[in-house]
Design an enzyme around this catalytic site. Structure first.
Site, PDB file in Angstrom:
ATOM      1  N   GLY A  23       0.834  -1.202  -0.044  1.00 40.56           N
ATOM      2  CA  GLY A  23      -0.078   0.057  -0.040  1.00 40.56           C
ATOM      3  C   GLY A  23       0.764   1.245  -0.024  1.00 40.56           C
ATOM      4  O   GLY A  23       2.100   1.066   0.084  1.00 40.56           O
ATOM      5  N   GLY A  50       2.062   5.680   4.315  1.00 42.17           N
ATOM      6  CA  GLY A  50       1.322   6.327   5.508  1.00 42.17           C
ATOM      7  C   GLY A  50      -0.046   5.619   5.366  1.00 42.17           C
ATOM      8  O   GLY A  50      -0.915   6.075   6.231  1.00 42.17           O
ATOM      9  N   THR A  51      -0.158   4.704   4.967  1.00 43.48           N
ATOM     10  CA  THR A  51      -1.706   3.980   5.026  1.00 43.48           C
ATOM     11  C   THR A  51      -1.922   3.020   6.222  1.00 43.48           C
ATOM     12  O   THR A  51      -2.716   2.289   6.296  1.00 43.48           O
ATOM     13  CB  THR A  51      -1.942   3.087   3.573  1.00 43.48           C
ATOM     14  OG1 THR A  51      -0.849   2.290   3.353  1.00 43.48           O
ATOM     15  CG2 THR A  51      -2.389   4.013   2.485  1.00 43.48           C
ATOM     16  N   GLY A  52      -0.719   2.878   6.956  1.00 45.88           N
ATOM     17  CA  GLY A  52      -0.893   2.072   8.028  1.00 45.88           C
ATOM     18  C   GLY A  52      -0.212   0.692   8.153  1.00 45.88           C
ATOM     19  O   GLY A  52      -0.656   0.006   9.064  1.00 45.88           O
ATOM     20  N   THR A  59       2.745  -0.337   9.025  1.00 46.72           N
ATOM     21  CA  THR A  59       3.758  -0.497  10.228  1.00 46.72           C
ATOM     22  C   THR A  59       2.824  -0.553  11.247  1.00 46.72           C
ATOM     23  O   THR A  59       3.238  -1.521  12.156  1.00 46.72           O
ATOM     24  CB  THR A  59       4.692   0.551  10.129  1.00 46.72           C
ATOM     25  OG1 THR A  59       5.268   0.987   9.022  1.00 46.72           O
ATOM     26  CG2 THR A  59       5.774   0.326  11.244  1.00 46.72           C
ATOM     27  N   GLU A 108      -8.385  31.716 -10.474  1.00 48.24           N
ATOM     28  CA  GLU A 108      -9.012  31.048  -9.595  1.00 48.24           C
ATOM     29  C   GLU A 108     -10.383  31.193  -9.853  1.00 48.24           C
ATOM     30  O   GLU A 108     -11.123  30.146  -9.739  1.00 48.24           O
ATOM     31  CB  GLU A 108      -8.572  31.234  -7.948  1.00 48.24           C
ATOM     32  CG  GLU A 108      -7.285  30.874  -7.581  1.00 48.24           C
ATOM     33  CD  GLU A 108      -6.553  29.394  -8.118  1.00 48.24           C
ATOM     34  OE1 GLU A 108      -7.496  28.445  -8.228  1.00 48.24           O
ATOM     35  OE2 GLU A 108      -5.616  29.331  -8.273  1.00 48.24           O
ATOM     36  N   ASP A 153      -1.937  23.459 -15.063  1.00 47.75           N
ATOM     37  CA  ASP A 153      -3.554  23.285 -15.404  1.00 47.75           C
ATOM     38  C   ASP A 153      -3.500  22.746 -16.610  1.00 47.75           C
ATOM     39  O   ASP A 153      -4.303  21.731 -17.138  1.00 47.75           O
ATOM     40  CB  ASP A 153      -4.218  24.398 -15.413  1.00 47.75           C
ATOM     41  CG  ASP A 153      -4.465  25.147 -13.953  1.00 47.75           C
ATOM     42  OD1 ASP A 153      -4.544  24.279 -13.087  1.00 47.75           O
ATOM     43  OD2 ASP A 153      -4.609  26.283 -13.980  1.00 47.75           O
TER      44      ASP A 153
HETATM   45  P1  ADP Z   1       2.958   3.057   6.474  1.00 47.64           P
HETATM   46  O1  ADP Z   1       3.747   2.089   7.337  1.00 47.64           O
HETATM   47  O2  ADP Z   1       2.003   2.550   5.500  1.00 47.64           O
HETATM   48  O3  ADP Z   1       4.071   4.056   5.594  1.00 47.64           O
HETATM   49  P2  ADP Z   1       2.639   4.021   8.995  1.00 47.64           P
HETATM   50  O4  ADP Z   1       1.953   2.805   9.750  1.00 47.64           O
HETATM   51  O5  ADP Z   1       4.006   4.464   9.257  1.00 47.64           O
HETATM   52  O6  ADP Z   1       2.193   4.025   7.566  1.00 47.64           O
HETATM   53  O7  ADP Z   1       1.582   5.225   9.500  1.00 47.64           O
HETATM   54  C1  ADP Z   1       1.882   6.302  10.194  1.00 47.64           C
HETATM   55  C2  ADP Z   1       0.825   6.926  11.088  1.00 47.64           C
HETATM   56  O8  ADP Z   1      -0.067   7.260  10.589  1.00 47.64           O
HETATM   57  C3  ADP Z   1       0.525   5.696  11.948  1.00 47.64           C
HETATM   58  O9  ADP Z   1       1.313   5.505  13.188  1.00 47.64           O
HETATM   59  C4  ADP Z   1      -0.891   6.016  12.792  1.00 47.64           C
HETATM   60  O10 ADP Z   1      -0.723   7.029  13.565  1.00 47.64           O
HETATM   61  C5  ADP Z   1      -1.578   6.735  11.353  1.00 47.64           C
HETATM   62  N1  ADP Z   1      -2.133   5.662  10.654  1.00 47.64           N
HETATM   63  C6  ADP Z   1      -2.212   5.429   9.278  1.00 47.64           C
HETATM   64  N2  ADP Z   1      -2.987   4.459   9.080  1.00 47.64           N
HETATM   65  C7  ADP Z   1      -3.814   4.512  10.084  1.00 47.64           C
HETATM   66  C8  ADP Z   1      -5.013   3.756  10.400  1.00 47.64           C
HETATM   67  N3  ADP Z   1      -5.878   3.066   9.376  1.00 47.64           N
HETATM   68  N4  ADP Z   1      -5.859   3.878  11.553  1.00 47.64           N
HETATM   69  C9  ADP Z   1      -5.047   4.884  12.473  1.00 47.64           C
HETATM   70  N5  ADP Z   1      -4.023   5.438  12.399  1.00 47.64           N
HETATM   71  C10 ADP Z   1      -3.296   5.513  11.244  1.00 47.64           C
HETATM   72 ZN    ZN Z   2      -5.153  26.992 -11.733  1.00 47.82          ZN
END
Ligand code: ADP
Ligand code: ZN
Length: 535
Positions: free
Chosen positions: A150, A153-155, A157, A369, A443
């Site tokens: 994924g 930042g999708t969680g 880890t 804009e 654009d």
């Molecule tokens: P990845 O490993 O996919 O890059 P992380 O797990 O490091 O993403 O996500 C970073 C932070 O974002 C997490 O520690 C958490 O605080 C927040 N976060 C990401 N996804 C979620 C989720 N589904 N629910 C709650 N918090 C999330």
């Molecule tokens: Zn524009």
């Protein structure tokens, strides 16, 4: 020691002369003291480093303290939420590096929002770790490797930590890139150490982030990463049934992974972690809102609506920014303004408060804009405009914030409208100033990109339904015909948008003036304006 020094000096003084033997002794002593000094210095530096990491840890646990109470969680040994890769980098010693990671995490599935669909698969993994004999006794093989794929930042880890937390087992965290070293063979030896340590702590989880940096398809990787990868595969193949170590790897480039990695018995389970949709975003916001205070008129649902394309990490960041803003500008209770400010901040970088922009530039931006906004209101009135701003942020002079609902499919009509809206900014400049700025280049690119996709990918043209699939089609006659179609689409969108701007010149100027005055118009203000302007 001191006695020896006195003795030597004493002899030299007694005899009243400086012997060669004494000089040599002095030299020896100098070297000796230098070494002692070096050792001291090393010890002090190491101590400092340790202090730093300790302090960081204290902060971590304080931060989770509140959550701990509200969640009624058990133990906090390591922070669950903060990316601690950086402090790991301070460790030069592999042993320290890995032993730091054996601590248990207190993250639970309830901390990961929007994972309902994967829940069953995840719980199964927890059961493998908790009750391995149930499976092995009945002849089942416990999976060794799980691949999470994924966007950043999708969680991923967080999810891996939650599995460890639910199963109450140690968690070894590392990243693929930490195996990459200038010295050939170091990566492989680190893998070996990591696995032997993990086996000692079994049952446990090894989490390897960014696995793609060692597991690229062999043709693309370096010879060292190939060694590392081979070592990793050998370790996984060499697991005994009672090792009970599960390796979880994360990547956002699943397409480039070496197929050897996903073969049966290795990373043969695959969980896709998607970008959160509107419901998941609301749930993620709820998780991170737990320890924060909000004004009553704030609805997380509304925030979720306005944050299409935000990852879980972005959402967490958003609420954090909002608290900081609220502390700086008030009593720390999050206001609507704080939320809007933070959304914009994350969207297009920090506001350039002191940026010197001329009146003329401001006016140009306002016209530009307004052009986007008017076209959108005319061709697709059902799409909400969440706000227009002419306050420069990051590299953008201003922006329109349109609702882009999460959808997998877009129709030809919608794509064409999007092109018209993209051209709106540039056309407004042309019509009002009789001149154009360089600000419209993205654009224009956007419009061309859409036309290109419509033609090459979706075959949405009137006469051609041939879909071009890849670079191989590049030289063909067909490709040049298709490029003509792209040009034609762009021209059509441009011309029709031009006509709309001409027709609505009065409203365009009114909107631009309002923007110059207020700099930012909220969704309500935009709606109010449109209603009055067209009544
Ligand atoms: P990845 O490993 O996919 O890059 P992380 O797990 O490091 O993403 O996500 C970073 C932070 O974002 C997490 O520690 C958490 O605080 C927040 N976060 C990401 N996804 C979620 C989720 N589904 N629910 C709650 N918090 C999330
Ligand atoms: Zn524009």
């Amino acid at each position: 020691m001191i006695a020896a020094v006195t003795w030597i000096i004493g002899i030299s003084l007694d005899k009243g002369e400086f012997l060669i033997r004494d000089a040599l002794l002095m030299l020896f002593l100098y070297a000796f003291f230098s070494i002692i000094f070096e050792i001291f210095e090393t010890i002090i530096t190491k101590k400092n480093n340790e202090e730093i990491t300790e302090k960081t840890n204290i902060q971590f646990s304080n931060a989770t303290e509140k959550e701990k109470n509200s969640l009624d969680s058990k133990k906090t040994t390591e922070d669950d939420d903060v990316d601690d890769d950086n402090y790991v980098d301070n460790y030069m010693d592999d042993e320290d590096y890995y032993s730091k990671k054996t601590e248990k995490t207190n993250v639970k599935f309830s901390d990961v929002a929007g994972i309902d669909e994967e829940r069953e698969q995840l719980e199964e993994i927890v059961n493998f770790l908790k009750y391995p004999q149930r499976y092995t006794e009945n002849g089942a093989k416990i999976p060794k490797g799980i691949l999470l794929d994924g966007e950043p930042g999708t969680g991923k880890t967080l999810l891996a930590k939650a599995i460890a937390g639910e199963a109450d087992v140690p968690f070894f965290q590392t990243t693929g890139s930490s195996f990459e070293e200038k010295l050939v063979g170091v990566g492989a030896s680190r893998v070996r150490k990591l696995f032997s340590k993990a086996k000692e702590e079994s049952p446990c989880i090894i989490f390897i982030d960014e696995i793609d940096s060692v597991a690229r398809s062999r043709y693309k990787g370096t010879s060292d990463s190939e060694q590392t990868l081979n070592q990793l595969l050998a370790e996984m193949d060499g697991f005994n049934s009672d090792d009970n170590v599960i390796v979880i790897a994360a990547t956002n480039h699943i397409d480039i992974l070496d197929p050897a990695l996903t073969r049966s018995g290795r990373f043969d389970r695959h969980i896709s972690v998607p970008m959160p949709d509107i419901l998941a975003r609301e749930k993620i916001l709820q998780v991170h809102a737990r320890n924060k205070k909000f004004e009553e008129d704030i609805s997380l649902k509304e925030i979720a609506k306005k944050t299409v394309g935000f990852s879980g990490a972005d959402l967490k960041n958003l609420l954090n920014e909002a608290v900081i803003y609220s502390v700086n500008n008030g009593n720390g209770i999050i206001t609507k303004e704080a939320i809007e400010e933070s959304i914009a901040r994350i969207l297009v970088g920090l506001k350039k408060r002191n940026a010197a922009i001329t009146e003329e530039e401001r006016r140009m931006t306002a016209i530009h804009e307004s052009g986007h906004a008017i076209i959108s209101a005319k061709v697709r009135p059902e799409v909400k405009n969440f706000g227009i701003s002419i306050i420069p942020r990051g590299s953008a002079g201003g922006y329109n914030f349109f609702d882009s609902a999460d959808r997998t499919y877009r129709t030809k009509t919608e794509l064409f409208q999007q092109m018209q809206v993209s051209y709106g900014g540039r056309i407004a400049e042309e019509v009002i100033f009789d001149d154009i700025s360089s600000g419209a280049s993205t654009d224009l690119e956007e419009a061309t990109r859409i036309a290109y996709q419509m033609t090459m990918k979706f075959a949405m043209n009137d006469t051609l339904i041939t879909k071009i699939s890849g670079e191989n089609d590049f030289n063909t006659h067909l490709y040049s015909i298709k490029m003509d179609e792209v040009e034609k689409l762009c021209q059509e969108a441009y011309d029709s948008a031009y006509a709309i701007i001409q027709e609505n010149k009065t409203q365009l100027l009114e909107l631009a003036n309002l923007l110059i005055e207020k700099e930012y118009l909220s969704q309500e203000e935009v709606e109010k304006f449109l209603k009055e302007a067209y009544s």
